[in-house]
Write an enzyme that holds these catalytic residues in place. Structure first.
Site, PDB file in Angstrom:
ATOM      1  N   ARG A  33      10.311   8.090  -7.994  1.00 53.09           N
ATOM      2  CA  ARG A  33      11.151   7.051  -8.600  1.00 53.09           C
ATOM      3  C   ARG A  33      10.374   5.789  -8.985  1.00 53.09           C
ATOM      4  NH1 ARG A  33      15.921   6.473  -4.460  1.00 53.09           N
ATOM      5  NH2 ARG A  33      14.577   7.710  -3.127  1.00 53.09           N
ATOM      6  N   ASN A  87      19.241   6.726  10.649  1.00 54.12           N
ATOM      7  CA  ASN A  87      17.879   6.935  11.146  1.00 54.12           C
ATOM      8  C   ASN A  87      16.910   6.182  10.247  1.00 54.12           C
ATOM      9  OD1 ASN A  87      15.409   7.951  12.007  1.00 54.12           O
ATOM     10  ND2 ASN A  87      15.633   9.850  10.817  1.00 54.12           N
ATOM     11  N   TYR A 138     -26.632 -17.864 -21.799  1.00 52.95           N
ATOM     12  CA  TYR A 138     -26.688 -16.467 -22.254  1.00 52.95           C
ATOM     13  C   TYR A 138     -27.294 -16.409 -23.637  1.00 52.95           C
ATOM     14  CZ  TYR A 138     -24.684 -11.789 -23.192  1.00 52.95           C
ATOM     15  OH  TYR A 138     -24.487 -10.471 -23.481  1.00 52.95           O
TER      16      TYR A 138
END
Ligand code: UD1
Ligand code: CA
Length: 520
Positions: A44, A202, A419
């Site tokens: 699900r 439960n 860089y």
């Protein structure tokens, strides 16, 4: 099977037997094992990621389940896997390298899952075994501790955590006998209409006597509506053997709620966050707007820190005391030291020094280390950059691979060009040096302590101590240029007007800075 063949619990014995067997009674609350069931598929969720690997509060569902299990201090911790086995197993190994990974075979059901774990644990395992689920993230170690206490106090062979739900649909129902004792559990799909009316459910979290669990599971079959080997069948088997089975009713329903879909994921995520924030507020942290503040489970926060709305603290972030955080700030794996202020900032893997000031609108990338009382201001991005005590980068700067000294000041719009398209290079700016606005420092470069760079410089040569570097075109002012090339424009008219006004005043009054004077 005779009750005598079922050792290990007092529940089966009469009161007179208790003294005789007292020495074997479990005296420690330390469980022999916790088994975390995580083999299910979780369809699900509609996800390429296994359900138990979805995160809330900075840990996966399984990570939370393992943390609670580990918190119960078991001698053995096992996690049962099957669906997406390799990914789940790799995650378990990462969060808890000591955990045993048990593969469930093709027999489906919670009972079989538990049995597969028991098969990997020592065959002489004795004492209490807890079973929990990998998709129940709000369960705490304290609740497991209470379960064990209740289990031991009642002398039960099995104790199941139950809850009373208004809508019990889908859950296993707790069956009780005429004395109110737990007699068993019936699954929704196997229940009669009468049983379905039972609201005590439960939770799927249990304490078992190890020996009873092992023996009972060997008896459990798959003759039920789902063709699964149900763990829940162990309760009726234990009862049949004359052993005591108890329920431990938990009022805090969040602790027993599992995640089945993304709606529940968000619901439980929000509740967990609420609990985390409440915990920090009780520890002396001000959270102005708990609804828009998100703090992961592993974050720590010192007293008298104030968190403004829209703040997220993620991962292993640690916040000192007296820190002002937010609004609108996201920090992941960031250390913020006492008394710092961090406003509208995004940071990761960074250290913010004591009393430092960051933002608004700052971006601290990995490897940023800001010294005591240093400052990162508006629209500044840093990466792998250290700033010494009291160093300042107040406005519009990119600082990459830079080491900026104590008390140094980096002017507005400075770019550390680290860089060259292939490699990255470092730049050092020494203590108390001053880089003028809108400079570009082409790395690798060293600007010595106590030096200046003039505004607008492109620095391609190292600068020595005490030097001023000026690296820009000299300014030429070309007289009469507007009159010659822009005649008839408003600009030309303004120039003419200004010139005649200047002529009317004494020429010696006119300010005139000589060319080349640095304006750093
Ligand atoms: C189970 C109980 C049910 C209880 C409910 C609480 C059984 C037979 N039923 O229902 O009484 O009310 O949990 O949520 O135990 N799992 C495995 N292997 C399997 C099947 C499940 O590891 O073969 C794991 C799942 O990953 C999950 C947990 O066990 O973490 C529960 O599985 P799920 O299918 O959600 O529970 P139910 O069997 O519907
Ligand atoms: Ca199921």
């Amino acid at each position: 099977m005779a009750a005598a063949a079922w050792p290990g619990t007092l529940g089966a014995l009469s009161a007179s037997d208790v003294d005789l067997l007292e020495p074997t009674r479990v005296t420690t609350s330390r469980p022999a094992a916790v088994i975390v069931l995580a083999a299910g598929e979780g369809t699900r969720m509609k996800s390429a990621t296994p359900k138990v690997l979805h995160p809330i509060a900075g840990r996966t569902l399984l990570g939370h389940a393992i943390a609670a299990a580990r918190g119960a201090d078991p001698a053995h911790l096992a996690v049962v896997v099957r669906h997406e086995r390799d990914r789940v197993a790799a995650h378990v190994a990462e969060v808890d390298p000591a955990a045993v990974i048990a593969d469930q075979d093709e027999v489906p059901g919670t009972g079989r899952a538990t049995e597969c774990a028991l098969d990997l644990l020592p065959s002489d395992l004795e004492g209490t075994v807890l079973v929990t689920y990998g998709d129940v993230p709000l369960l705490t170690a304290a609740t497991l501790h209470d379960l064990i206490e209740a289990h031991h106090a009642s002398g039960s062979a099995v104790t199941v955590i139950t809850a009373t739900l208004e809508d019990p649909h889908g859950y296993g129902r707790i069956l009780r006998d005429e004395h109110g004792e737990v007699a068993g559990i019936v699954e929704q799909k196997d229940a009669t209409a009468e049983q379905r009316a039972i609201t005590e459910i439960n939770s799927g979290l249990y304490a078992f006597d190890a020996t009873v669990l092992r023996k009972a599971l060997a008896e459990v079959g798959t003759d039920n509506a789902q063709g699964e080997k149900y763990l829940t069948d162990v309760l009726a088997i234990a009862r049949r053997e004359g052993l005591k089975v108890s329920a431990h009713l938990v009022a805090d329903l969040w602790q027993t709620e599992g995640v089945n879909d993304r709606v529940q994921l968000a619901r439980l995520g929000a509740e967990l966050n609420r609990r985390i924030l409440e915990g920090w507020m009780r520890e002396g942290v001000t959270v102005v707007d708990p609804a828009s503040t998100w703090v992961d489970a592993d974050v720590t926060i010192g007293r008298d820190t104030v968190i403004q709305p829209g703040t997220q603290l993620k991962g292993a972030t640690t916040i000192g005391s007296g820190v002002m955080l937010g609004p609108d700030t996201t920090l992941e794996d960031v250390e913020v030291r006492d008394g710092a202020s961090v406003v509208r900032t995004h940071g990761s893997l960074a250290v913010i020094g004591e009393g430092a000031s960051v933002g608004p609108f700052a971006y601290l990338r990995p490897g940023t280390e800001l010294g005591t009382k240093s400052k990162i201001g508006t629209f500044v991005e840093t990466k792998n950059t250290t700033i010494g005590e009291g160093g300042k980068v107040p406005h519009l700067t990119y600082a990459g691979d830079a080491t900026i000294g104590a008390g140094a000041n980096i002017g507005a719009g400075t770019i550390f060009a680290n860089y060259d398209g292939v490699n990255k290079y470092p730049t050092v700016v020494g203590d108390h040096s001053f880089v003028g606005s809108n400079s570009v420092i082409v790395a690798p470069r060293t600007i010595a302590p106590g030096s200046y760079v003039a505004a607008g410089s492109a620095v391609t040569v190292d600068v020595g101590p005490g030097e001023l570097a000026v690296a820009r075109g000299r300014q030429r002012n070309i007289a009469g240029w507007v009159a010659r090339t822009r005649a008839g424009t408003r600009t030309a008219a303004a120039a003419e007007a200004a010139a005649s006004e200047a002529a009317a005043t004494s020429p010696t009054d006119r300010p005139d800075a000589p060319e080349g004077t640095p304006a750093p």
